[in-house]
Design a protein around this motif. Structure first.
Motif, PDB file in Angstrom:
ATOM      1  N   LYS A 181      -6.521 -22.503  91.218  1.00  0.00           N
ATOM      2  CA  LYS A 181      -6.367 -22.087  92.537  1.00  0.00           C
ATOM      3  C   LYS A 181      -5.689 -20.854  92.958  1.00  0.00           C
ATOM      4  O   LYS A 181      -4.429 -20.474  92.347  1.00  0.00           O
ATOM      5  N   ASP A 209      -9.414 -27.395  88.927  1.00  0.00           N
ATOM      6  CA  ASP A 209      -9.202 -26.855  90.042  1.00  0.00           C
ATOM      7  C   ASP A 209      -7.936 -26.671  90.664  1.00  0.00           C
ATOM      8  O   ASP A 209      -7.572 -25.464  91.295  1.00  0.00           O
ATOM      9  N   ASP A 210      -6.909 -27.119  90.550  1.00  0.00           N
ATOM     10  CA  ASP A 210      -5.463 -27.166  90.694  1.00  0.00           C
ATOM     11  C   ASP A 210      -5.126 -25.920  90.118  1.00  0.00           C
ATOM     12  O   ASP A 210      -4.295 -24.808  90.367  1.00  0.00           O
ATOM     13  N   ARG A 223      -0.257 -22.355  91.203  1.00  0.00           N
ATOM     14  CA  ARG A 223       0.331 -23.365  90.422  1.00  0.00           C
ATOM     15  C   ARG A 223       0.984 -23.065  89.189  1.00  0.00           C
ATOM     16  O   ARG A 223       0.560 -23.345  88.074  1.00  0.00           O
ATOM     17  N   LYS A 260      -7.263 -30.739  85.177  1.00  0.00           N
ATOM     18  CA  LYS A 260      -6.875 -30.448  86.471  1.00  0.00           C
ATOM     19  C   LYS A 260      -7.228 -28.929  86.748  1.00  0.00           C
ATOM     20  O   LYS A 260      -6.765 -28.096  87.235  1.00  0.00           O
TER      21      LYS A 260
END
Length: 314
Positions: free
Chosen positions: A56, A52-53, A17, A50
């Protein structure tokens, strides 16, 4: 023959991301708010919300020592060029680097004046530096003194003073004294390489106790300047709108008529970056500079806590 070559990078796989990390970068560099806040603490809160996002797809070389988040903070603080060379084993051709002038930030857009800036920063150091040149003709290089306020909490450098001109020895000494009277330096930095060592000897006889620090620059001037430019673009160094000369040296680099101001600023920022990466107690000890004769003025780290500056109504 007989050897296997391995190239190691601190970040093995970047995050999936990129959009979130781009937003995080803008918040960290105080270009965007997260909720009602901005800056490093707001960016850390965004990461917590945020996590975990944002993590990733990531993989780092040494997770127990340097997390992905730590490395991304380091990338902002060091600048892209230094980070790629030191942490990613991917040195870039610095001669092709140009600065994006739209990313330059001036502190006057946020603070009313120098006094308000000082009182808005809870823990700070006042740093000064000089790139000296003894003027013999009207074509001689300039001498340049830069004054910087370092926010110890955020690691942001605010350029609060620029003084440049063709000066003789007497004027150089007077200029240093005048600027020290205005900004009350916690440390005044000069390059003691070879021919410039004379400045430290001259200032030791000064009637005022200026906390001098001589540094030996081993890297080429252009490398130091380009590292400075990456920090300016990442809003780690805020310029002053009152110095057109500083802006011109940055805008027209490497073809500017002079580069004395940015050379002095680059040296001050490099020294400041080394200082702010230590804990505060060690920093205070490191800054107790003693010169031949009287001791230098004691270090001032001014603590304001939650006390409001008179004009602060927020």
């Amino acid at each position: 023959p007989g050897y296997e070559k391995h190239l190691y990078s601190s970040i093995i796989k970047p995050a999936d991301r990129n959009d979130l990390w781009d937003q995080w970068n803008r918040i960290f560099c105080s270009r965007e708010k997260y909720g009602e806040e901005t800056g490093p603490f707001a960016a850390e809160q965004m990461f917590k919300d945020k996590r975990d996002d944002m993590l990733k797809g990531t993989q780092v070389l040494w997770p127990a020592k340097e997390s992905y988040y730590d490395l991304m903070v380091m990338k902002i603080q060091k600048g892209d060029l230094s980070f790629e060379a030191e942490k990613q084993n991917n040195p870039r051709d610095m001669s092709s680097y140009t600065i994006d002038l739209k990313l330059i930030v001036c502190w006057e857009n946020k603070f009313h004046d120098f006094e308000y800036l000082k009182h808005s920063i809870k823990e700070r150091l006042m740093l000064g530096g000089i790139d000296p040149s003894v003027a013999k003709t009207d074509k001689s290089d300039l001498s340049a003194i830069v004054s910087v306020c370092l926010d110890l909490a955020s690691g942001v450098f605010y350029v609060v003073g620029v003084d440049a001109g063709r000066w003789d020895l007497k004027t150089i000494k007077e200029k240093i004294l005048i600027n020290n009277e205005i900004f009350k330096y916690d440390q005044f930095i000069y390059e003691d390489n070879g021919a410039q060592e004379w400045l430290g000897q001259m200032m030791k006889d000064c009637p005022l106790n200026i906390p001098l620090k001589g540094v030996t620059n081993l890297s080429p001037k252009d490398n130091r300047i380009l590292r400075l430019f990456t920090l300016i673009q990442n809003a780690r160094v805020w310029l002053t709108s009152k110095s057109q000369s500083l802006y011109d040296e940055i805008a027209y680099y490497p073809h500017a008529k002079h580069m004395d101001i940015i050379d002095a600023l680059a040296t001050v920022v490099e020294v400041g970056n080394k200082l702010k990466n230590r804990d505060l107690a060690k920093m205070i000890e490191a800054l107790k500079v003693t010169i031949d004769g009287p001791k230098a003025a004691p270090l001032r780290i001014e603590m304001y806590g939650n006390k409001r500056f008179p004009d602060d109504k927020n």
